[in-house]
Design a protein around this motif. Structure first.
Motif, PDB file in Angstrom:
ATOM      1  N   PHE A  76      35.336 -28.494  -4.685  1.00 41.83           N
ATOM      2  CA  PHE A  76      34.309 -29.460  -4.306  1.00 41.83           C
ATOM      3  C   PHE A  76      32.966 -28.928  -4.819  1.00 41.83           C
ATOM      4  O   PHE A  76      32.399 -27.988  -4.235  1.00 41.83           O
ATOM      5  CB  PHE A  76      34.277 -29.652  -2.792  1.00 41.83           C
ATOM      6  CG  PHE A  76      35.592 -30.093  -2.210  1.00 41.83           C
ATOM      7  CD1 PHE A  76      35.909 -31.440  -2.108  1.00 41.83           C
ATOM      8  CD2 PHE A  76      36.530 -29.144  -1.795  1.00 41.83           C
ATOM      9  CE1 PHE A  76      37.126 -31.847  -1.577  1.00 41.83           C
ATOM     10  CE2 PHE A  76      37.749 -29.532  -1.260  1.00 41.83           C
ATOM     11  CZ  PHE A  76      38.053 -30.892  -1.160  1.00 41.83           C
ATOM     12  N   ASN A  77      32.500 -29.498  -5.907  1.00 42.05           N
ATOM     13  CA  ASN A  77      31.264 -29.033  -6.541  1.00 42.05           C
ATOM     14  C   ASN A  77      30.074 -29.623  -5.796  1.00 42.05           C
ATOM     15  O   ASN A  77      29.941 -30.844  -5.670  1.00 42.05           O
ATOM     16  CB  ASN A  77      31.239 -29.454  -8.014  1.00 42.05           C
ATOM     17  CG  ASN A  77      30.208 -28.685  -8.814  1.00 42.05           C
ATOM     18  OD1 ASN A  77      29.132 -28.379  -8.313  1.00 42.05           O
ATOM     19  ND2 ASN A  77      30.528 -28.372 -10.061  1.00 42.05           N
ATOM     20  N   LEU A  78      29.196 -28.762  -5.302  1.00 43.49           N
ATOM     21  CA  LEU A  78      28.043 -29.182  -4.502  1.00 43.49           C
ATOM     22  C   LEU A  78      26.819 -29.493  -5.355  1.00 43.49           C
ATOM     23  O   LEU A  78      25.785 -29.891  -4.820  1.00 43.49           O
ATOM     24  CB  LEU A  78      27.685 -28.085  -3.491  1.00 43.49           C
ATOM     25  CG  LEU A  78      28.823 -27.569  -2.605  1.00 43.49           C
ATOM     26  CD1 LEU A  78      28.297 -26.544  -1.615  1.00 43.49           C
ATOM     27  CD2 LEU A  78      29.515 -28.712  -1.877  1.00 43.49           C
ATOM     28  N   ALA A  79      26.932 -29.304  -6.656  1.00 38.31           N
ATOM     29  CA  ALA A  79      25.773 -29.475  -7.535  1.00 38.31           C
ATOM     30  C   ALA A  79      25.512 -30.952  -7.827  1.00 38.31           C
ATOM     31  O   ALA A  79      26.331 -31.829  -7.532  1.00 38.31           O
ATOM     32  CB  ALA A  79      25.987 -28.722  -8.835  1.00 38.31           C
ATOM     33  N   LEU A  80      24.341 -31.203  -8.414  1.00 34.80           N
ATOM     34  CA  LEU A  80      23.960 -32.549  -8.842  1.00 34.80           C
ATOM     35  C   LEU A  80      23.226 -32.443 -10.170  1.00 34.80           C
ATOM     36  O   LEU A  80      22.186 -31.784 -10.273  1.00 34.80           O
ATOM     37  CB  LEU A  80      23.053 -33.212  -7.794  1.00 34.80           C
ATOM     38  CG  LEU A  80      22.535 -34.614  -8.130  1.00 34.80           C
ATOM     39  CD1 LEU A  80      23.685 -35.610  -8.227  1.00 34.80           C
ATOM     40  CD2 LEU A  80      21.519 -35.077  -7.087  1.00 34.80           C
ATOM     41  N   HIS A  81      23.782 -33.068 -11.210  1.00 33.44           N
ATOM     42  CA  HIS A  81      23.158 -33.110 -12.529  1.00 33.44           C
ATOM     43  C   HIS A  81      23.225 -34.536 -13.054  1.00 33.44           C
ATOM     44  O   HIS A  81      24.056 -35.342 -12.620  1.00 33.44           O
ATOM     45  CB  HIS A  81      23.871 -32.181 -13.518  1.00 33.44           C
ATOM     46  CG  HIS A  81      23.898 -30.749 -13.108  1.00 33.44           C
ATOM     47  ND1 HIS A  81      22.758 -29.986 -13.005  1.00 33.44           N
ATOM     48  CD2 HIS A  81      24.939 -29.939 -12.759  1.00 33.44           C
ATOM     49  CE1 HIS A  81      23.086 -28.764 -12.620  1.00 33.44           C
ATOM     50  NE2 HIS A  81      24.403 -28.710 -12.461  1.00 33.44           N
ATOM     51  N   GLY A  91      27.158 -33.772  -5.864  1.00 34.67           N
ATOM     52  CA  GLY A  91      27.192 -32.921  -4.682  1.00 34.67           C
ATOM     53  C   GLY A  91      26.227 -33.325  -3.583  1.00 34.67           C
ATOM     54  O   GLY A  91      26.361 -32.867  -2.443  1.00 34.67           O
ATOM     55  N   HIS A  92      25.269 -34.190  -3.916  1.00 32.99           N
ATOM     56  CA  HIS A  92      24.300 -34.598  -2.901  1.00 32.99           C
ATOM     57  C   HIS A  92      24.959 -35.336  -1.738  1.00 32.99           C
ATOM     58  O   HIS A  92      24.413 -35.379  -0.637  1.00 32.99           O
ATOM     59  CB  HIS A  92      23.235 -35.486  -3.530  1.00 32.99           C
ATOM     60  CG  HIS A  92      23.734 -36.791  -4.039  1.00 32.99           C
ATOM     61  ND1 HIS A  92      24.572 -36.886  -5.125  1.00 32.99           N
ATOM     62  CD2 HIS A  92      23.538 -38.058  -3.611  1.00 32.99           C
ATOM     63  CE1 HIS A  92      24.854 -38.151  -5.359  1.00 32.99           C
ATOM     64  NE2 HIS A  92      24.247 -38.882  -4.451  1.00 32.99           N
ATOM     65  N   LYS A  93      26.142 -35.898  -1.976  1.00 35.37           N
ATOM     66  CA  LYS A  93      26.812 -36.645  -0.902  1.00 35.37           C
ATOM     67  C   LYS A  93      27.304 -35.718   0.209  1.00 35.37           C
ATOM     68  O   LYS A  93      27.645 -36.180   1.308  1.00 35.37           O
ATOM     69  CB  LYS A  93      27.983 -37.447  -1.478  1.00 35.37           C
ATOM     70  CG  LYS A  93      29.092 -36.600  -2.081  1.00 35.37           C
ATOM     71  CD  LYS A  93      30.146 -37.468  -2.759  1.00 35.37           C
ATOM     72  CE  LYS A  93      31.253 -36.623  -3.408  1.00 35.37           C
ATOM     73  NZ  LYS A  93      32.236 -37.463  -4.105  1.00 35.37           N
ATOM     74  N   TYR A  94      27.341 -34.406  -0.065  1.00 39.85           N
ATOM     75  CA  TYR A  94      27.756 -33.445   0.954  1.00 39.85           C
ATOM     76  C   TYR A  94      26.579 -32.897   1.765  1.00 39.85           C
ATOM     77  O   TYR A  94      26.789 -32.156   2.723  1.00 39.85           O
ATOM     78  CB  TYR A  94      28.492 -32.269   0.306  1.00 39.85           C
ATOM     79  CG  TYR A  94      29.715 -32.659  -0.491  1.00 39.85           C
ATOM     80  CD1 TYR A  94      30.786 -33.304   0.111  1.00 39.85           C
ATOM     81  CD2 TYR A  94      29.818 -32.359  -1.851  1.00 39.85           C
ATOM     82  CE1 TYR A  94      31.922 -33.653  -0.619  1.00 39.85           C
ATOM     83  CE2 TYR A  94      30.940 -32.696  -2.583  1.00 39.85           C
ATOM     84  CZ  TYR A  94      31.987 -33.346  -1.968  1.00 39.85           C
ATOM     85  OH  TYR A  94      33.108 -33.689  -2.687  1.00 39.85           O
ATOM     86  N   ILE A  95      25.352 -33.227   1.382  1.00 38.74           N
ATOM     87  CA  ILE A  95      24.180 -32.664   2.065  1.00 38.74           C
ATOM     88  C   ILE A  95      23.970 -33.370   3.405  1.00 38.74           C
ATOM     89  O   ILE A  95      23.917 -34.602   3.477  1.00 38.74           O
ATOM     90  CB  ILE A  95      22.919 -32.801   1.192  1.00 38.74           C
ATOM     91  CG1 ILE A  95      23.080 -31.967  -0.083  1.00 38.74           C
ATOM     92  CG2 ILE A  95      21.681 -32.350   1.960  1.00 38.74           C
ATOM     93  CD1 ILE A  95      21.916 -32.102  -1.056  1.00 38.74           C
ATOM     94  N   THR A  96      23.834 -32.577   4.452  1.00 37.80           N
ATOM     95  CA  THR A  96      23.589 -33.130   5.789  1.00 37.80           C
ATOM     96  C   THR A  96      22.211 -32.782   6.336  1.00 37.80           C
ATOM     97  O   THR A  96      21.752 -33.410   7.286  1.00 37.80           O
ATOM     98  CB  THR A  96      24.647 -32.618   6.781  1.00 37.80           C
ATOM     99  OG1 THR A  96      24.582 -31.186   6.857  1.00 37.80           O
ATOM    100  CG2 THR A  96      26.043 -33.054   6.348  1.00 37.80           C
ATOM    101  N   ASP A  97      21.542 -31.787   5.734  1.00 33.26           N
ATOM    102  CA  ASP A  97      20.224 -31.415   6.254  1.00 33.26           C
ATOM    103  C   ASP A  97      19.444 -30.660   5.187  1.00 33.26           C
ATOM    104  O   ASP A  97      20.029 -29.985   4.324  1.00 33.26           O
ATOM    105  CB  ASP A  97      20.363 -30.535   7.503  1.00 33.26           C
ATOM    106  CG  ASP A  97      19.075 -30.486   8.334  1.00 33.26           C
ATOM    107  OD1 ASP A  97      18.137 -31.259   8.016  1.00 33.26           O
ATOM    108  OD2 ASP A  97      19.014 -29.695   9.284  1.00 33.26           O
ATOM    109  N   PHE A  98      18.117 -30.802   5.253  1.00 30.38           N
ATOM    110  CA  PHE A  98      17.211 -30.021   4.420  1.00 30.38           C
ATOM    111  C   PHE A  98      16.029 -29.599   5.271  1.00 30.38           C
ATOM    112  O   PHE A  98      15.442 -30.417   6.003  1.00 30.38           O
ATOM    113  CB  PHE A  98      16.701 -30.819   3.220  1.00 30.38           C
ATOM    114  CG  PHE A  98      15.618 -30.102   2.437  1.00 30.38           C
ATOM    115  CD1 PHE A  98      15.948 -29.135   1.506  1.00 30.38           C
ATOM    116  CD2 PHE A  98      14.270 -30.373   2.670  1.00 30.38           C
ATOM    117  CE1 PHE A  98      14.962 -28.449   0.804  1.00 30.38           C
ATOM    118  CE2 PHE A  98      13.276 -29.701   1.976  1.00 30.38           C
ATOM    119  CZ  PHE A  98      13.620 -28.735   1.038  1.00 30.38           C
TER     120      PHE A  98
END
Length: 695
Positions: A76-81, A91-98
């Motif tokens: 599961f690649n967490l990156a975004l390019h 990978g942005h779809k896995y982000i839950t908080d910043f």
């Protein structure tokens, strides 16, 4: 607003997250900058962007770092390019908080896996450290880290080539690499003994930077990866990745460096603390005992005019007067033949040395006039004498006491945009802000010279200010009440621009109260917005309200409409000088208008400029020194006039021209009545928020 907050529900929305960019600096010229979802949208983005020598040039070394979660042989690649208009991976779809404070932190959720990523840029070292912590997992979990390397000037782009060295070489618990022999080694290490680096050099093609493309530039490049790290993590375990120009000697050293550095981070809990943090990022200390000011991130370098204008706000207002002194001393030490050099020279920027005097006036409040004269008295006299002699045939002090500045090659004022080699705003002649600064500088030097009994200087200069003021009023005051922007060979230029507010906001003023009020009224009618002052009235046919378009269109708009923050400081000062504490509510409103900006565009900072038409979209560099300095100084003015501070004031208000030692100013002061006209009552409206009709 109590703290920086981000809508967790919107983090997966690229229209939201890609518009928000973060910045961290090492205080020695390097920085890390990318979007809050770690997708690079500019060539200037990167995880390590740093100088590699003593020059002002910086280089993108480590562009990005891809993280991949591996479980049950699934990746599961967490990156975004972005590649040719398509995002992959996503990978942005896995982000839950910043979170931005105390250091940029992203939390990912992949099924039952929760991973926290803390990004830490180390001060006074070219080093990035990222700590990954596995907060939750229910199966064996591995983390893969793949670095993408650029090794190129930050203004350029790189493409696949045979010269790049894709090999890695052993380092303590990691590897070192450099793509070209002219660069230093980049050390990539971890604090886990069982972390393995798998060499797998390969080029990835056509990374797309949409912000560059939107700004009319080429926006595609190729990046080289030399391989990847892989490490097993258990629930609750962490691994630290370090990338640096200096090798870390042991795992223990990596751990200690991270813990020590993060413990020192300040918490950006509100608007003011964000500005304080941002202000510190502009001050950089270079080899050779040099302290300089970066004009703006991510693409601007060192600029003396902007440094002098920004310094009071980014140093003195932050209780760091030593930074101000060190920057001033750097420019003083570079002087030749009685003049600053480089971008501080009057031959390149006619007003830059005159802003130096204004900075000294602010510094005097901290260290006293005696110390200013002892440190900088001879410098002040040399600079003034250089103007008196004339500079490179471009700058002449005429018999009327006014400075004439003219160049057909290089615009000499801050309105220096060029399109096709021609000035966007040609202003050859007598410029309003230049002569206001000239008068202020001479008056200030005379005041200090009299206090410290420099009779020779006083005798040589004391007759000049009255002549300057008389002729300034004669040629700059227009029948309409406001001031000409400049007076050239063809006469007075009547374009309504913000430069005239400088004549109202300096400690020594040549114009009377009524003229100051008319200038303020005109500024309010034509130029004032919630984000600063327009560079041209909307009623002018040359006006352009948006920064959209190619570089030429944007350069044109920048000086023919776009809103600038830095002149707002002089507007607020002028209004306080006229109205005193009655202007406080309006100043507080101006301050409040910027609070939401630190959560958009450049996180925790204030950008370079804005569109001139509503909704005043942020434009330019994401963090600009004179913008942050101006708002910081406005906050200082407000705090000095707060109810608590007001209790300490006497009922007698000093005249705005109180320091002037010239006869003309003294006469003006005597003629004033005790009741001042309120500038706010002469304005025809509260704030101009709609585009005025064209003339």
């Amino acid at each position: 607003m109590s703290a920086l907050t981000f809508d967790k529900q919107e983090l997966g929305n690229l229209e939201y997250s890609l518009q928000r960019e973060m910045l961290a600096t090492d205080r020695i010229g390097g920085y890390m900058s990318t979007t809050i979802v770690c997708c690079n949208t500019r060539r200037y983005h990167g995880l390590i962007v740093a100088p590699i020598d003593d020059s002002d040039r910086t280089y993108v070394l480590l562009s990005s770092l891809d993280e991949t979660i591996v479980q049950h042989d699934q990746s599961f690649n967490l990156a975004l390019h972005r590649f040719n208009g398509t995002y992959e991976p996503r990978g942005h779809k896995y982000i839950t908080d910043f979170a931005y404070t105390p250091t940029p932190t992203i939390t990912y959720r992949v099924g039952g896996v929760i991973l926290k990523k803390e990004m830490l840029w180390i001060h006074k070292r070219t080093q990035l450290m990222i700590r990954y912590t596995l907060l939750d997992a229910h199966s064996d979990t591995r983390l893969r880290l793949r670095p993408f390397l650029a090794f190129r000037d930050k203004h350029a782009l790189t493409h696949a080539n045979m010269e790049a060295d894709g090999h890695t070489y052993p380092a303590v618990n990691g590897v070192k690499c450099r793509l070209y022999n002219s660069f230093p080694w980049l050390y990539m290490q971890t604090d886990k003994a069982d972390a393995e680096f798998i060499p797998a050099p390969d080029w990835y093609y056509n990374f797309e930077y949409q912000q560059d493309i939107a700004r009319g530039y080429e926006g595609h490049e190729d990046l080289l990866t030399t391989g990847y790290f892989e490490v097993a993590l258990k629930k609750g375990e962490s691994v630290i990745f370090s990338a640096s120009l200096d090798e870390m000697g042991s795992i223990k050293t990596i751990d200690e460096m991270f813990e020590t550095s993060i413990a020192r981070r300040t918490h950006k809990i509100d608007f003011k603390s964000c500005l304080e943090h941002s202000a510190r990022q502009f001050i950089i200390r270079r080899p050779g005992n040099r302290t300089e000011v970066v004009a703006g991130y991510p693409w601007h370098g060192v600029n003396a005019r902007q440094a002098f204008i920004a310094l009071p706000g980014i140093s003195i207002a932050q209780n760091h007067k030593e930074d101000c002194i060190d920057v001033l001393n750097t420019y003083v030490n570079d002087m030749k033949d009685g003049m600053f050099t480089g971008s501080a020279s009057a031959s390149e920027a006619v007003d830059a040395p005159l802003w130096f005097f204004w900075t000294l006036q602010q510094l005097e409040k901290e260290i006293g006039g005696k110390e200013i004269w002892n440190r900088y008295g001879e410098v002040m006299k040399q600079l003034l004498e250089s103007y008196r002699r004339g500079i490179d045939g471009k700058i002449i002090l005429n018999d009327n006491g006014l400075i004439w500045a003219s160049s057909n090659e290089l615009p000499l004022t801050w309105m220096n945009s060029l399109v096709d080699g021609k000035a966007v705003t040609p202003r050859n002649g007598y410029q309003v802000e230049v002569n206001a600064l000239w008068y202020n500088a001479v008056c200030y030097a005379l005041a200090l010279a009299k206090q410290h009994n420099d009779k020779e200087f006083v005798a040589a200069w004391e007759q000049l200010p009255a002549k300057t003021a008389e002729n300034f009023n004669a040629i700059f005051r227009l029948p309409e009440g406001y001031l000409a922007d400049y007076v050239g060979a063809e006469g007075a230029n009547r374009h309504i621009r913000p430069n005239m507010i400088v004549a109202c906001g300096l400690p020594y003023k040549m114009i009377d109260i009524d003229t100051q009020i008319e200038v303020i009224r005109t500024i309010r009618q034509h130029l004032l917005t919630p984000r600063g002052l327009r560079s041209l009235s909307p009623r002018n046919p040359l006006y352009k309200g948006s920064q959209d378009g190619d570089p030429a269109e944007r350069d044109y708009a920048a000086k023919n409409g776009s809103v600038w923050v830095w002149p707002l400081e002089f507007y607020v000062q002028a209004c306080f000088d006229i109205d005193g504490d009655s202007f406080l509510p309006q100043a507080q409103e101006i301050r409040a208008d910027f609070e939401e900006d630190i959560q958009t565009y450049g996180i925790g900072s204030i950008n370079e400029l804005y569109d001139a038409d509503p909704p005043y979209a942020p434009r330019g560099a994401i963090s600009q020194a004179w913008s942050v300095g101006a708002v910081s100084d406005i906050i200082r003015m407000i705090e000095e006039r707060s109810p608590k501070a007001a209790e300490k004031k006497t009922s007698t208000r000093k005249c705005a021209t109180r320091k002037c030692t010239t006869k003309s100013c003294a006469e003006k002061a005597e003629k004033k009545t005790t009741t001042r006209k309120c500038a706010t009552k002469k304005a025809t409206g509260k704030r101009t928020t709609k585009k005025a009709s064209a003339e």
